[in-house]
Structures are given as structure tokens and as C-alpha cells.
Design a protein around this motif. Structure first.
Motif, mmCIF file in Angstrom:
data_model
loop_
_atom_site.group_PDB
_atom_site.id
_atom_site.type_symbol
_atom_site.label_atom_id
_atom_site.label_comp_id
_atom_site.label_asym_id
_atom_site.label_seq_id
_atom_site.Cartn_x
_atom_site.Cartn_y
_atom_site.Cartn_z
ATOM 1 N N PRO A 93 -17.201 -65.417 127.387
ATOM 2 C CA PRO A 93 -16.279 -64.496 128.089
ATOM 3 C C PRO A 93 -16.936 -63.805 129.290
ATOM 4 O O PRO A 93 -16.292 -63.577 130.308
ATOM 5 C CB PRO A 93 -15.890 -63.474 127.014
ATOM 6 C CG PRO A 93 -16.106 -64.165 125.726
ATOM 7 C CD PRO A 93 -17.268 -65.091 125.949
ATOM 8 N N LEU A 94 -18.222 -63.510 129.169
ATOM 9 C CA LEU A 94 -18.918 -62.887 130.300
ATOM 10 C C LEU A 94 -19.056 -63.874 131.452
ATOM 11 O O LEU A 94 -18.889 -63.500 132.619
ATOM 12 C CB LEU A 94 -20.286 -62.377 129.857
ATOM 13 C CG LEU A 94 -21.075 -61.620 130.917
ATOM 14 C CD1 LEU A 94 -20.329 -60.361 131.328
ATOM 15 C CD2 LEU A 94 -22.449 -61.278 130.411
ATOM 16 N N ARG A 95 -19.340 -65.144 131.143
ATOM 17 C CA ARG A 95 -19.411 -66.163 132.202
ATOM 18 C C ARG A 95 -18.062 -66.320 132.889
ATOM 19 O O ARG A 95 -17.989 -66.452 134.109
ATOM 20 C CB ARG A 95 -19.866 -67.507 131.632
ATOM 21 C CG ARG A 95 -21.333 -67.635 131.451
ATOM 22 C CD ARG A 95 -21.764 -69.073 131.318
ATOM 23 N NE ARG A 95 -20.901 -69.892 130.507
ATOM 24 C CZ ARG A 95 -21.071 -70.121 129.220
ATOM 25 N NH1 ARG A 95 -22.070 -69.570 128.570
ATOM 26 N NH2 ARG A 95 -20.248 -70.913 128.554
ATOM 27 N N ARG A 96 -16.970 -66.324 132.100
ATOM 28 C CA ARG A 96 -15.631 -66.428 132.698
ATOM 29 C C ARG A 96 -15.369 -65.265 133.636
ATOM 30 O O ARG A 96 -14.787 -65.440 134.706
ATOM 31 C CB ARG A 96 -14.563 -66.469 131.614
ATOM 32 C CG ARG A 96 -14.549 -67.754 130.862
ATOM 33 C CD ARG A 96 -13.398 -67.782 129.870
ATOM 34 N NE ARG A 96 -13.740 -68.709 128.824
ATOM 35 C CZ ARG A 96 -13.684 -68.453 127.534
ATOM 36 N NH1 ARG A 96 -13.233 -67.307 127.104
ATOM 37 N NH2 ARG A 96 -14.039 -69.360 126.664
ATOM 38 N N TRP A 97 -15.798 -64.081 133.232
ATOM 39 C CA TRP A 97 -15.613 -62.896 134.071
ATOM 40 C C TRP A 97 -16.406 -63.031 135.370
ATOM 41 O O TRP A 97 -15.896 -62.727 136.453
ATOM 42 C CB TRP A 97 -16.034 -61.649 133.301
ATOM 43 C CG TRP A 97 -15.877 -60.397 134.091
ATOM 44 C CD1 TRP A 97 -14.732 -59.693 134.306
ATOM 45 C CD2 TRP A 97 -16.911 -59.708 134.789
ATOM 46 N NE1 TRP A 97 -14.985 -58.601 135.095
ATOM 47 C CE2 TRP A 97 -16.324 -58.590 135.409
ATOM 48 C CE3 TRP A 97 -18.277 -59.927 134.948
ATOM 49 C CZ2 TRP A 97 -17.049 -57.693 136.172
ATOM 50 C CZ3 TRP A 97 -19.002 -59.031 135.709
ATOM 51 C CH2 TRP A 97 -18.390 -57.929 136.316
ATOM 52 N N VAL A 98 -17.647 -63.505 135.279
ATOM 53 C CA VAL A 98 -18.488 -63.677 136.479
ATOM 54 C C VAL A 98 -17.867 -64.717 137.410
ATOM 55 O O VAL A 98 -17.778 -64.513 138.623
ATOM 56 C CB VAL A 98 -19.937 -64.061 136.089
ATOM 57 C CG1 VAL A 98 -20.736 -64.478 137.308
ATOM 58 C CG2 VAL A 98 -20.613 -62.915 135.376
ATOM 59 N N VAL A 99 -17.414 -65.839 136.846
ATOM 60 C CA VAL A 99 -16.779 -66.882 137.662
ATOM 61 C C VAL A 99 -15.523 -66.330 138.311
ATOM 62 O O VAL A 99 -15.270 -66.549 139.502
ATOM 63 C CB VAL A 99 -16.464 -68.132 136.810
ATOM 64 C CG1 VAL A 99 -15.554 -69.087 137.555
ATOM 65 C CG2 VAL A 99 -17.753 -68.842 136.423
ATOM 66 N N ALA A 100 -14.736 -65.568 137.560
ATOM 67 C CA ALA A 100 -13.498 -65.004 138.107
ATOM 68 C C ALA A 100 -13.796 -64.023 139.232
ATOM 69 O O ALA A 100 -13.033 -63.923 140.193
ATOM 70 C CB ALA A 100 -12.701 -64.318 137.004
ATOM 71 N N ARG A 101 -14.903 -63.306 139.153
ATOM 72 C CA ARG A 101 -15.271 -62.372 140.220
ATOM 73 C C ARG A 101 -15.602 -63.111 141.519
ATOM 74 O O ARG A 101 -15.363 -62.610 142.598
ATOM 75 C CB ARG A 101 -16.471 -61.526 139.806
ATOM 76 C CG ARG A 101 -16.253 -60.620 138.653
ATOM 77 C CD ARG A 101 -15.688 -59.328 139.043
ATOM 78 N NE ARG A 101 -16.581 -58.699 140.008
ATOM 79 C CZ ARG A 101 -16.335 -57.559 140.565
ATOM 80 N NH1 ARG A 101 -15.254 -56.915 140.266
ATOM 81 N NH2 ARG A 101 -17.165 -57.034 141.434
ATOM 82 N N ALA A 103 -7.533 -65.581 137.725
ATOM 83 C CA ALA A 103 -7.435 -64.901 136.441
ATOM 84 C C ALA A 103 -8.582 -65.388 135.559
ATOM 85 O O ALA A 103 -8.889 -66.576 135.546
ATOM 86 C CB ALA A 103 -6.091 -65.187 135.795
ATOM 87 N N PRO A 104 -9.230 -64.511 134.813
ATOM 88 C CA PRO A 104 -10.433 -64.884 134.075
ATOM 89 C C PRO A 104 -10.283 -66.065 133.123
ATOM 90 O O PRO A 104 -11.220 -66.792 132.910
ATOM 91 C CB PRO A 104 -10.780 -63.618 133.291
ATOM 92 C CG PRO A 104 -10.139 -62.523 134.035
ATOM 93 C CD PRO A 104 -8.926 -63.101 134.704
ATOM 94 N N ALA A 105 -9.104 -66.295 132.557
ATOM 95 C CA ALA A 105 -8.986 -67.383 131.576
ATOM 96 C C ALA A 105 -7.997 -68.448 132.021
ATOM 97 O O ALA A 105 -7.536 -69.231 131.224
ATOM 98 C CB ALA A 105 -8.557 -66.807 130.235
#
Length: 141
Positions: A103-111, A116-118
Motif C-alpha cells: 500500500p505504501l508503494r501504491r501511494w508513492v507511485v500515485a504521488r 488514484a492509488p489503487a
């Protein structure tokens, strides 16, 4: 920007060295070295496990004809996590283990990508199935 990079190259190793000396003073030199080696071994195993999972996801997307752009960025973060875990030091190990949390990687990629993060991860978001474009045609000879 060059000053920030220079400060990181000088400051980060000094901070790592400070923490290694502090931990070595508390538990001893050999246990500190053993702990550093243990985190590298565990980190390498986790990176390998997540890397193979990512490879299977990318292969599945390629078979469906999709472009695995976000998965490539996810793979880059897994690679960075592996590099941080191989470096001796507790701060880099903590950062490496944090980057192994999906989930943290998804958040970083989304930034970085501004999505949207997912939205592009399997089973989540609006792109759950294959895209279908409906239409009519007629053949003219």
C-alpha cells in the motif's frame, strides 16, 4: 538541487554511522554486525518474493495486451528497497522495509503519476475487466 544531493551523500552515511555506533555500544559490535547481515538476508528474500510476484503480474498484463506502466514503477521501488536493504545501516534498512509494503508503494507511485492509488492494481478500481468497445460496421467493396 546539487547541494541537496551533496548533503544526502555526506549526511546520510554519517547518520547511519552514528546509529551503528550507538547500537554497537548497547548490544556489542558482533551482534550489531549480525543484525545488519540478518536484515540484508531477510530483505533480499522479501525483495525476491515480491519481485517474482510483480513479474507474474506484468506477464499477465502483457498477455492481456495491457501496458504495465505502473507495475514498472512498482518494480523500480522494489529495486530501490533491495538496494536500501543491502546497504549497511538501520535507517536505510527501515526505508527499505517500508518500500516493501505494497500500500505504501501504491501511494508513492500515485504521488508521482497522479492517479488514484489503487486504480490499476488487480481487482481494484474501475479497470477490473477487459475494455470492450462496441460499434457497428459495414463493408464497402
Amino acid at each position: 538541487m546539487p547541494l541537496i544531493i551533496l548533503a544526502l551523500f555526506i549526511g546520510l552515511p554519517l547518520i547511519e554511522l552514528y546509529f551503528l555506533i550507538q547500537v554497537g555500544g548497547e548490544i556489542g559490535a558482533l551482534p550489531t554486525i549480525a543484525l545488519s547481515i540478518l536484515t540484508a538476508i531477510i530483505g533480499t528474500w522479501l525483495v525476491r518474493l515480491q519481485g517474482f510476484g510483480l513479474l507474474l503480474r506484468v506477464r499477465d498484463m502483457m498477455d492481456r495486451g495491457e501496458v504495465p506502466a505502473l507495475e514498472v514503477m512498482d518494480g523500480a521501488l522494489i529495486l530501490a528497497a533491495g538496494l536500501f536493504l543491502l546497504l549497511p545501516g538501520f535507517m536505510t534498512d527501515a526505508l527499505g522495509f517500508l518500500l516493501l509494503v505494497p500500500p505504501l508503494r501504491r501511494w508513492v507511485v500515485a504521488r508521482f503519476v497522479r492517479v488514484a492509488p489503487a486504480s490499476r492494481y488487480p481487482g481494484q478500481g474501475p479497470d477490473r475487466g477487459p475494455r470492450v468497445i462496441e460499434g457497428d460496421y459495414r463493408r464497402e467493396d
